[in-house]
Design a protein around this motif. Structure first.
Motif, PDB file in Angstrom:
ATOM      1  N   GLN A   2       0.861  -1.185   0.000  1.00 51.07           N
ATOM      2  CA  GLN A   2       0.000   0.000   0.000  1.00 51.07           C
ATOM      3  C   GLN A   2       0.897   1.234   0.000  1.00 51.07           C
ATOM      4  N   GLU A   4       1.543   5.468  -0.256  1.00 53.39           N
ATOM      5  CA  GLU A   4       0.966   6.768   0.105  1.00 53.39           C
ATOM      6  C   GLU A   4       1.488   7.818  -0.870  1.00 53.39           C
ATOM      7  N   ILE A   6       2.664  11.305  -2.015  1.00 56.12           N
ATOM      8  CA  ILE A   6       3.301  12.454  -1.365  1.00 56.12           C
ATOM      9  C   ILE A   6       3.708  13.435  -2.450  1.00 56.12           C
ATOM     10  N   HIS A  15       5.252   7.994  -4.525  1.00 62.05           N
ATOM     11  CA  HIS A  15       4.426   7.045  -3.789  1.00 62.05           C
ATOM     12  C   HIS A  15       5.319   6.316  -2.789  1.00 62.05           C
ATOM     13  N   ASP A  17       6.223   3.777   0.343  1.00 59.06           N
ATOM     14  CA  ASP A  17       5.868   2.504   0.974  1.00 59.06           C
ATOM     15  C   ASP A  17       6.384   2.528   2.409  1.00 59.06           C
ATOM     16  N   ARG A  18       5.523   2.803   3.350  1.00 53.23           N
ATOM     17  CA  ARG A  18       5.939   2.893   4.757  1.00 53.23           C
ATOM     18  C   ARG A  18       6.177   1.528   5.393  1.00 53.23           C
ATOM     19  N   GLU A  36       2.232   4.645  -8.880  1.00 59.00           N
ATOM     20  CA  GLU A  36       1.452   4.135  -7.757  1.00 59.00           C
ATOM     21  C   GLU A  36       1.385   2.622  -7.705  1.00 59.00           C
TER      22      GLU A  36
END
Length: 81
Positions: A2, A4, A6, A15, A17-18, A36
């Motif tokens: 998933q 995010e 930014i 995009h 990836d945390r 993405e």
């Protein structure tokens, strides 16, 4: 995975990836992608100060130019010091 979205200081959308990162001295450097779907890697995003203003050298050392968060090199040789 998933990602995010930014917006960088230059107005680009990356995009992040945390869930995929490199441990730094203050927080993680998270992997960022151009698209993405995570197909093309862009660079790193500093989790400490939430910026993309960082640099990586040929030894794999990453340093944030804003907050000083540092990831030590993957390999190092005392001859380089």
């Amino acid at each position: 995975m998933q990602l995010e979205a930014i917006r960088t200081a230059e107005g680009e959308t990356i995009h992040v990836d945390r869930s995929d990162g490199e441990k730094g001295s203050k927080d993680y450097f998270f992997v960022a992608y151009v698209s993405e779907d995570g197909a093309e890697r862009w660079g790193y995003f500093c989790g400490n100060c939430e910026t993309t203003d960082n640099a990586m050298d040929s030894m794999g050392r990453i340093e944030c130019n804003v907050c000083g968060n540092v990831k030590k090199p993957d390999q190092w040789d005392a001859a380089h010091e």
